[in-house]
Design a protein around this motif. Structure first.
Motif, short mmCIF file in Angstrom:
data_model
loop_
_atom_site.label_atom_id
_atom_site.label_comp_id
_atom_site.label_asym_id
_atom_site.label_seq_id
_atom_site.Cartn_x
_atom_site.Cartn_y
_atom_site.Cartn_z
N TRP A 130 0.84 -1.20 0.00
CA TRP A 130 0.00 0.00 0.00
C TRP A 130 0.87 1.25 0.00
CZ3 TRP A 130 -0.85 4.27 3.03
CH2 TRP A 130 -2.03 4.99 2.80
N LEU A 131 1.90 1.26 0.84
CA LEU A 131 2.80 2.41 0.90
C LEU A 131 3.54 2.60 -0.42
CD1 LEU A 131 4.27 1.92 4.49
CD2 LEU A 131 2.91 3.87 3.72
N ARG A 132 3.97 1.51 -1.04
CA ARG A 132 4.69 1.61 -2.31
C ARG A 132 3.81 2.19 -3.42
NH1 ARG A 132 6.83 -4.51 -1.30
NH2 ARG A 132 8.43 -3.97 0.27
N LYS A 133 2.50 1.96 -3.30
CA LYS A 133 1.58 2.45 -4.33
C LYS A 133 1.11 3.87 -4.06
CE LYS A 133 -2.68 1.22 -6.77
NZ LYS A 133 -3.75 0.19 -6.93
N TYR A 134 0.76 4.15 -2.78
CA TYR A 134 0.10 5.41 -2.48
C TYR A 134 0.98 6.45 -1.77
CZ TYR A 134 -4.13 2.85 -3.67
OH TYR A 134 -5.08 2.13 -4.34
N GLU A 135 2.07 6.01 -1.14
CA GLU A 135 2.93 6.98 -0.42
C GLU A 135 4.41 6.71 -0.72
OE1 GLU A 135 2.17 7.49 3.74
OE2 GLU A 135 -0.01 7.49 3.49
N TYR A 136 4.68 6.36 -1.96
CA TYR A 136 6.04 5.94 -2.32
C TYR A 136 7.09 6.99 -1.93
CZ TYR A 136 10.19 4.51 -4.77
OH TYR A 136 11.48 4.15 -5.03
N ALA A 137 8.14 6.50 -1.25
CA ALA A 137 9.31 7.30 -0.87
C ALA A 137 8.97 8.42 0.12
CB ALA A 137 10.02 7.86 -2.08
N SER A 138 7.79 8.38 0.70
CA SER A 138 7.49 9.32 1.79
C SER A 138 8.34 8.95 3.00
CB SER A 138 6.01 9.26 2.16
OG SER A 138 5.70 7.97 2.71
N THR A 140 7.27 8.17 5.94
CA THR A 140 6.65 7.00 6.57
C THR A 140 6.98 5.73 5.80
OG1 THR A 140 4.83 8.27 7.52
CG2 THR A 140 4.45 5.92 7.21
N HIS A 141 6.93 5.79 4.47
CA HIS A 141 7.27 4.62 3.67
C HIS A 141 8.72 4.20 3.91
CE1 HIS A 141 8.08 2.76 -0.55
NE2 HIS A 141 7.86 1.82 0.36
N ALA A 142 9.63 5.16 3.87
CA ALA A 142 11.04 4.83 4.09
C ALA A 142 11.26 4.26 5.49
CB ALA A 142 11.90 6.09 3.89
N LEU A 143 10.61 4.85 6.48
CA LEU A 143 10.72 4.35 7.85
C LEU A 143 10.31 2.88 7.94
CD1 LEU A 143 9.21 7.23 10.05
CD2 LEU A 143 11.48 6.21 10.35
N LEU A 144 9.12 2.58 7.41
CA LEU A 144 8.59 1.22 7.54
C LEU A 144 9.37 0.21 6.72
CD1 LEU A 144 6.24 0.28 9.37
CD2 LEU A 144 6.32 2.73 9.03
N GLU A 145 9.86 0.60 5.55
CA GLU A 145 10.70 -0.32 4.78
C GLU A 145 11.94 -0.68 5.58
OE1 GLU A 145 10.20 -1.90 2.04
OE2 GLU A 145 8.94 -0.74 0.67
N VAL A 146 12.57 0.32 6.19
CA VAL A 146 13.79 0.07 6.97
C VAL A 146 13.48 -0.75 8.22
CG1 VAL A 146 15.56 1.18 8.39
CG2 VAL A 146 15.03 2.10 6.12
N MET A 147 12.42 -0.39 8.93
CA MET A 147 12.11 -1.09 10.19
C MET A 147 11.77 -2.55 9.95
SD MET A 147 9.94 1.95 12.08
CE MET A 147 9.61 1.01 13.58
N TRP A 148 10.98 -2.83 8.92
CA TRP A 148 10.61 -4.22 8.65
C TRP A 148 11.80 -5.01 8.10
CZ3 TRP A 148 7.25 -7.60 10.14
CH2 TRP A 148 7.13 -8.81 9.44
N HIS A 149 12.59 -4.38 7.24
CA HIS A 149 13.71 -5.07 6.60
C HIS A 149 14.84 -5.38 7.57
CE1 HIS A 149 16.24 -6.28 3.27
NE2 HIS A 149 17.16 -5.39 3.58
N THR A 150 15.01 -4.52 8.58
CA THR A 150 16.17 -4.67 9.48
C THR A 150 15.82 -5.15 10.88
OG1 THR A 150 16.03 -2.37 10.23
CG2 THR A 150 17.35 -2.80 8.26
N GLY A 151 14.57 -4.98 11.31
CA GLY A 151 14.20 -5.39 12.66
C GLY A 151 14.83 -4.53 13.75
N ILE A 152 15.16 -3.28 13.44
CA ILE A 152 15.84 -2.43 14.42
C ILE A 152 14.85 -1.76 15.36
CG2 ILE A 152 17.88 -1.99 13.01
CD1 ILE A 152 16.64 0.60 12.11
N ARG A 153 15.40 -1.24 16.45
CA ARG A 153 14.60 -0.55 17.46
C ARG A 153 14.22 0.86 17.00
NH1 ARG A 153 18.69 -3.20 20.24
NH2 ARG A 153 17.96 -4.74 21.77
N LYS A 154 13.18 1.39 17.63
CA LYS A 154 12.75 2.76 17.34
C LYS A 154 13.88 3.76 17.60
CE LYS A 154 10.26 4.64 20.47
NZ LYS A 154 9.15 4.91 21.41
N GLY A 155 14.61 3.57 18.70
CA GLY A 155 15.71 4.48 19.02
C GLY A 155 16.82 4.45 18.00
#
Length: 334
Positions: A130-138, A140-155
């Protein structure tokens, strides 16, 4: 057996905190201080002015006193801090050997603290599509791609500077910078280089080129993820995650709510959706997804900055059947 040396609770706690301050993050030290402050208050109330006097029965009395004011999960965390403190006290002959073992930790209420809550892989994929289609490279999109791909903490997410992203090498570098307000949970031990997939690199490059606000933080650093004020804060990250993990973003509401009446459809109240999650369940889901994809647990441990014991106990949400099937792929043909 060593002879005990008299020591007041306040003195022992102060020495212990001085001992731990170089080992743990500031936030962890704050929590330990709070837990032991409650113990010191109880000692004052009960007239315990020498830790040599402590017994298993006395410690049980403390547990009964403490559990009147806190939930079971909080009690367990408090007593865990006390156990470690008493174990250290044993090393300086402040309490009898083995006393820490008399502190029995209550089982944590998993329904209360949602220890098993995680963003499932299929929901994560729907969210990202959904993000890739409607909010690409925003942002929020960049944040979630990184968080899901890496499993890193919010900090860790908010700690990244622009210079920590190396598109040519396809990596993100984590750095412990407590003096400029971006510490890592595990200090310098949490510093590492994280490999990125091509699609995450592309999203980050496009985010930087198109949507990133050109800002510096209060220390003159250039954050990777910015707001109109500077470096993104933990609250902004949390709100972004709550917003895009609402299932109604990509499918009909699973709770049969009318969107016109549902308070969670307002972005500021997205956390009120029963299915939306905070950043930590994203981390937990990502780690479990890595494990289900046959990434060795040692690699996941290093990549996500989590010890093997903690990984097994708190993050690995695979069923026993799923674990067995993963192991089978390694032993077939032996």
């Amino acid at each position: 057996m060593s002879e005990l040396q008299a020591i007041e609770p306040e003195t022992a706690i102060e020495l212990y905190l001085n001992h731990r301050e170089t080992e743990v993050a500031d936030k962890t030290l704050e929590n330990i201080t709070l837990h032991l402050t409650r113990f010191r208050e109880w000692c004052e109330q009960e007239g315990v002015d020498n830790l040599n006097e402590l017994t298993g029965r006395k410690l049980h009395e403390y547990r009964l006193w403490r559990q009147k004011d806190v939930a079971r999960t909080t009690l367990s965390i408090n007593l865990s801090s006390l156990r470690m403190f008493l174990q250290w006290c044993e090393s300086i002959d402040g309490v009898p050997d083995g006393l820490h073992e008399t502190v029995i930790l209550p089982s944590r209420d998993r329904s209360e603290e949602a220890r098993d809550e995680m963003l499932k892989a299929d929901h994560a994929e729907q969210m990202l599509q959904w993000l890739r289609k409607y909010e690409y490279a925003s942002r929020t999109h960049a944040l979630l791609e990184v968080m899901w791909h890496t499993g890193i903490r919010k900090g860790t997410v908010r700690s990244f500077d622009l210079e920590d992203f190396h598109p040519r090498n396809k990596t993100l570098e984590t750095n412990h910078r407590p003096e400029t307000d971006t510490p890592l949970k595990n200090g310098t031990r949490g510093e590492r280089v994280i490999a990125l997939g091509d699609h995450v690199v592309d999203v980050l490059k496009d985010y930087i080129d198109i949507h990133r606000r050109e800002k510096t933080d209060d220390y003159g650093r250039k954050p990777l993820f910015t707001t109109r004020y500077g470096r993104i804060g933990g609250t902004a990250i949390k709100r972004a995650v709550y917003r895009v993990t609402r299932p109604c973003q990509w499918e009909s509401c699973p709770h049969n709510r009318d969107p016109d009446d549902c308070e969670a459809t307002v972005d500021a109240d997205a956390c009120k959706c029963p299915s939306s999650v905070s950043p930590h369940p994203v981390r937990r889901g990502s780690i479990t997804h890595h494990l289900l994809k046959d990434v060795p647990d040692t690699a996941v441990s290093d990549r996500c900055d989590v010890s093997k014991d903690v990984l097994d106990h708190h993050y690995d949400q695979r069923t026993e059947h799923e674990k067995a099937e993963t192991r089978r792929k390694y032993i077939d043909g032996i």
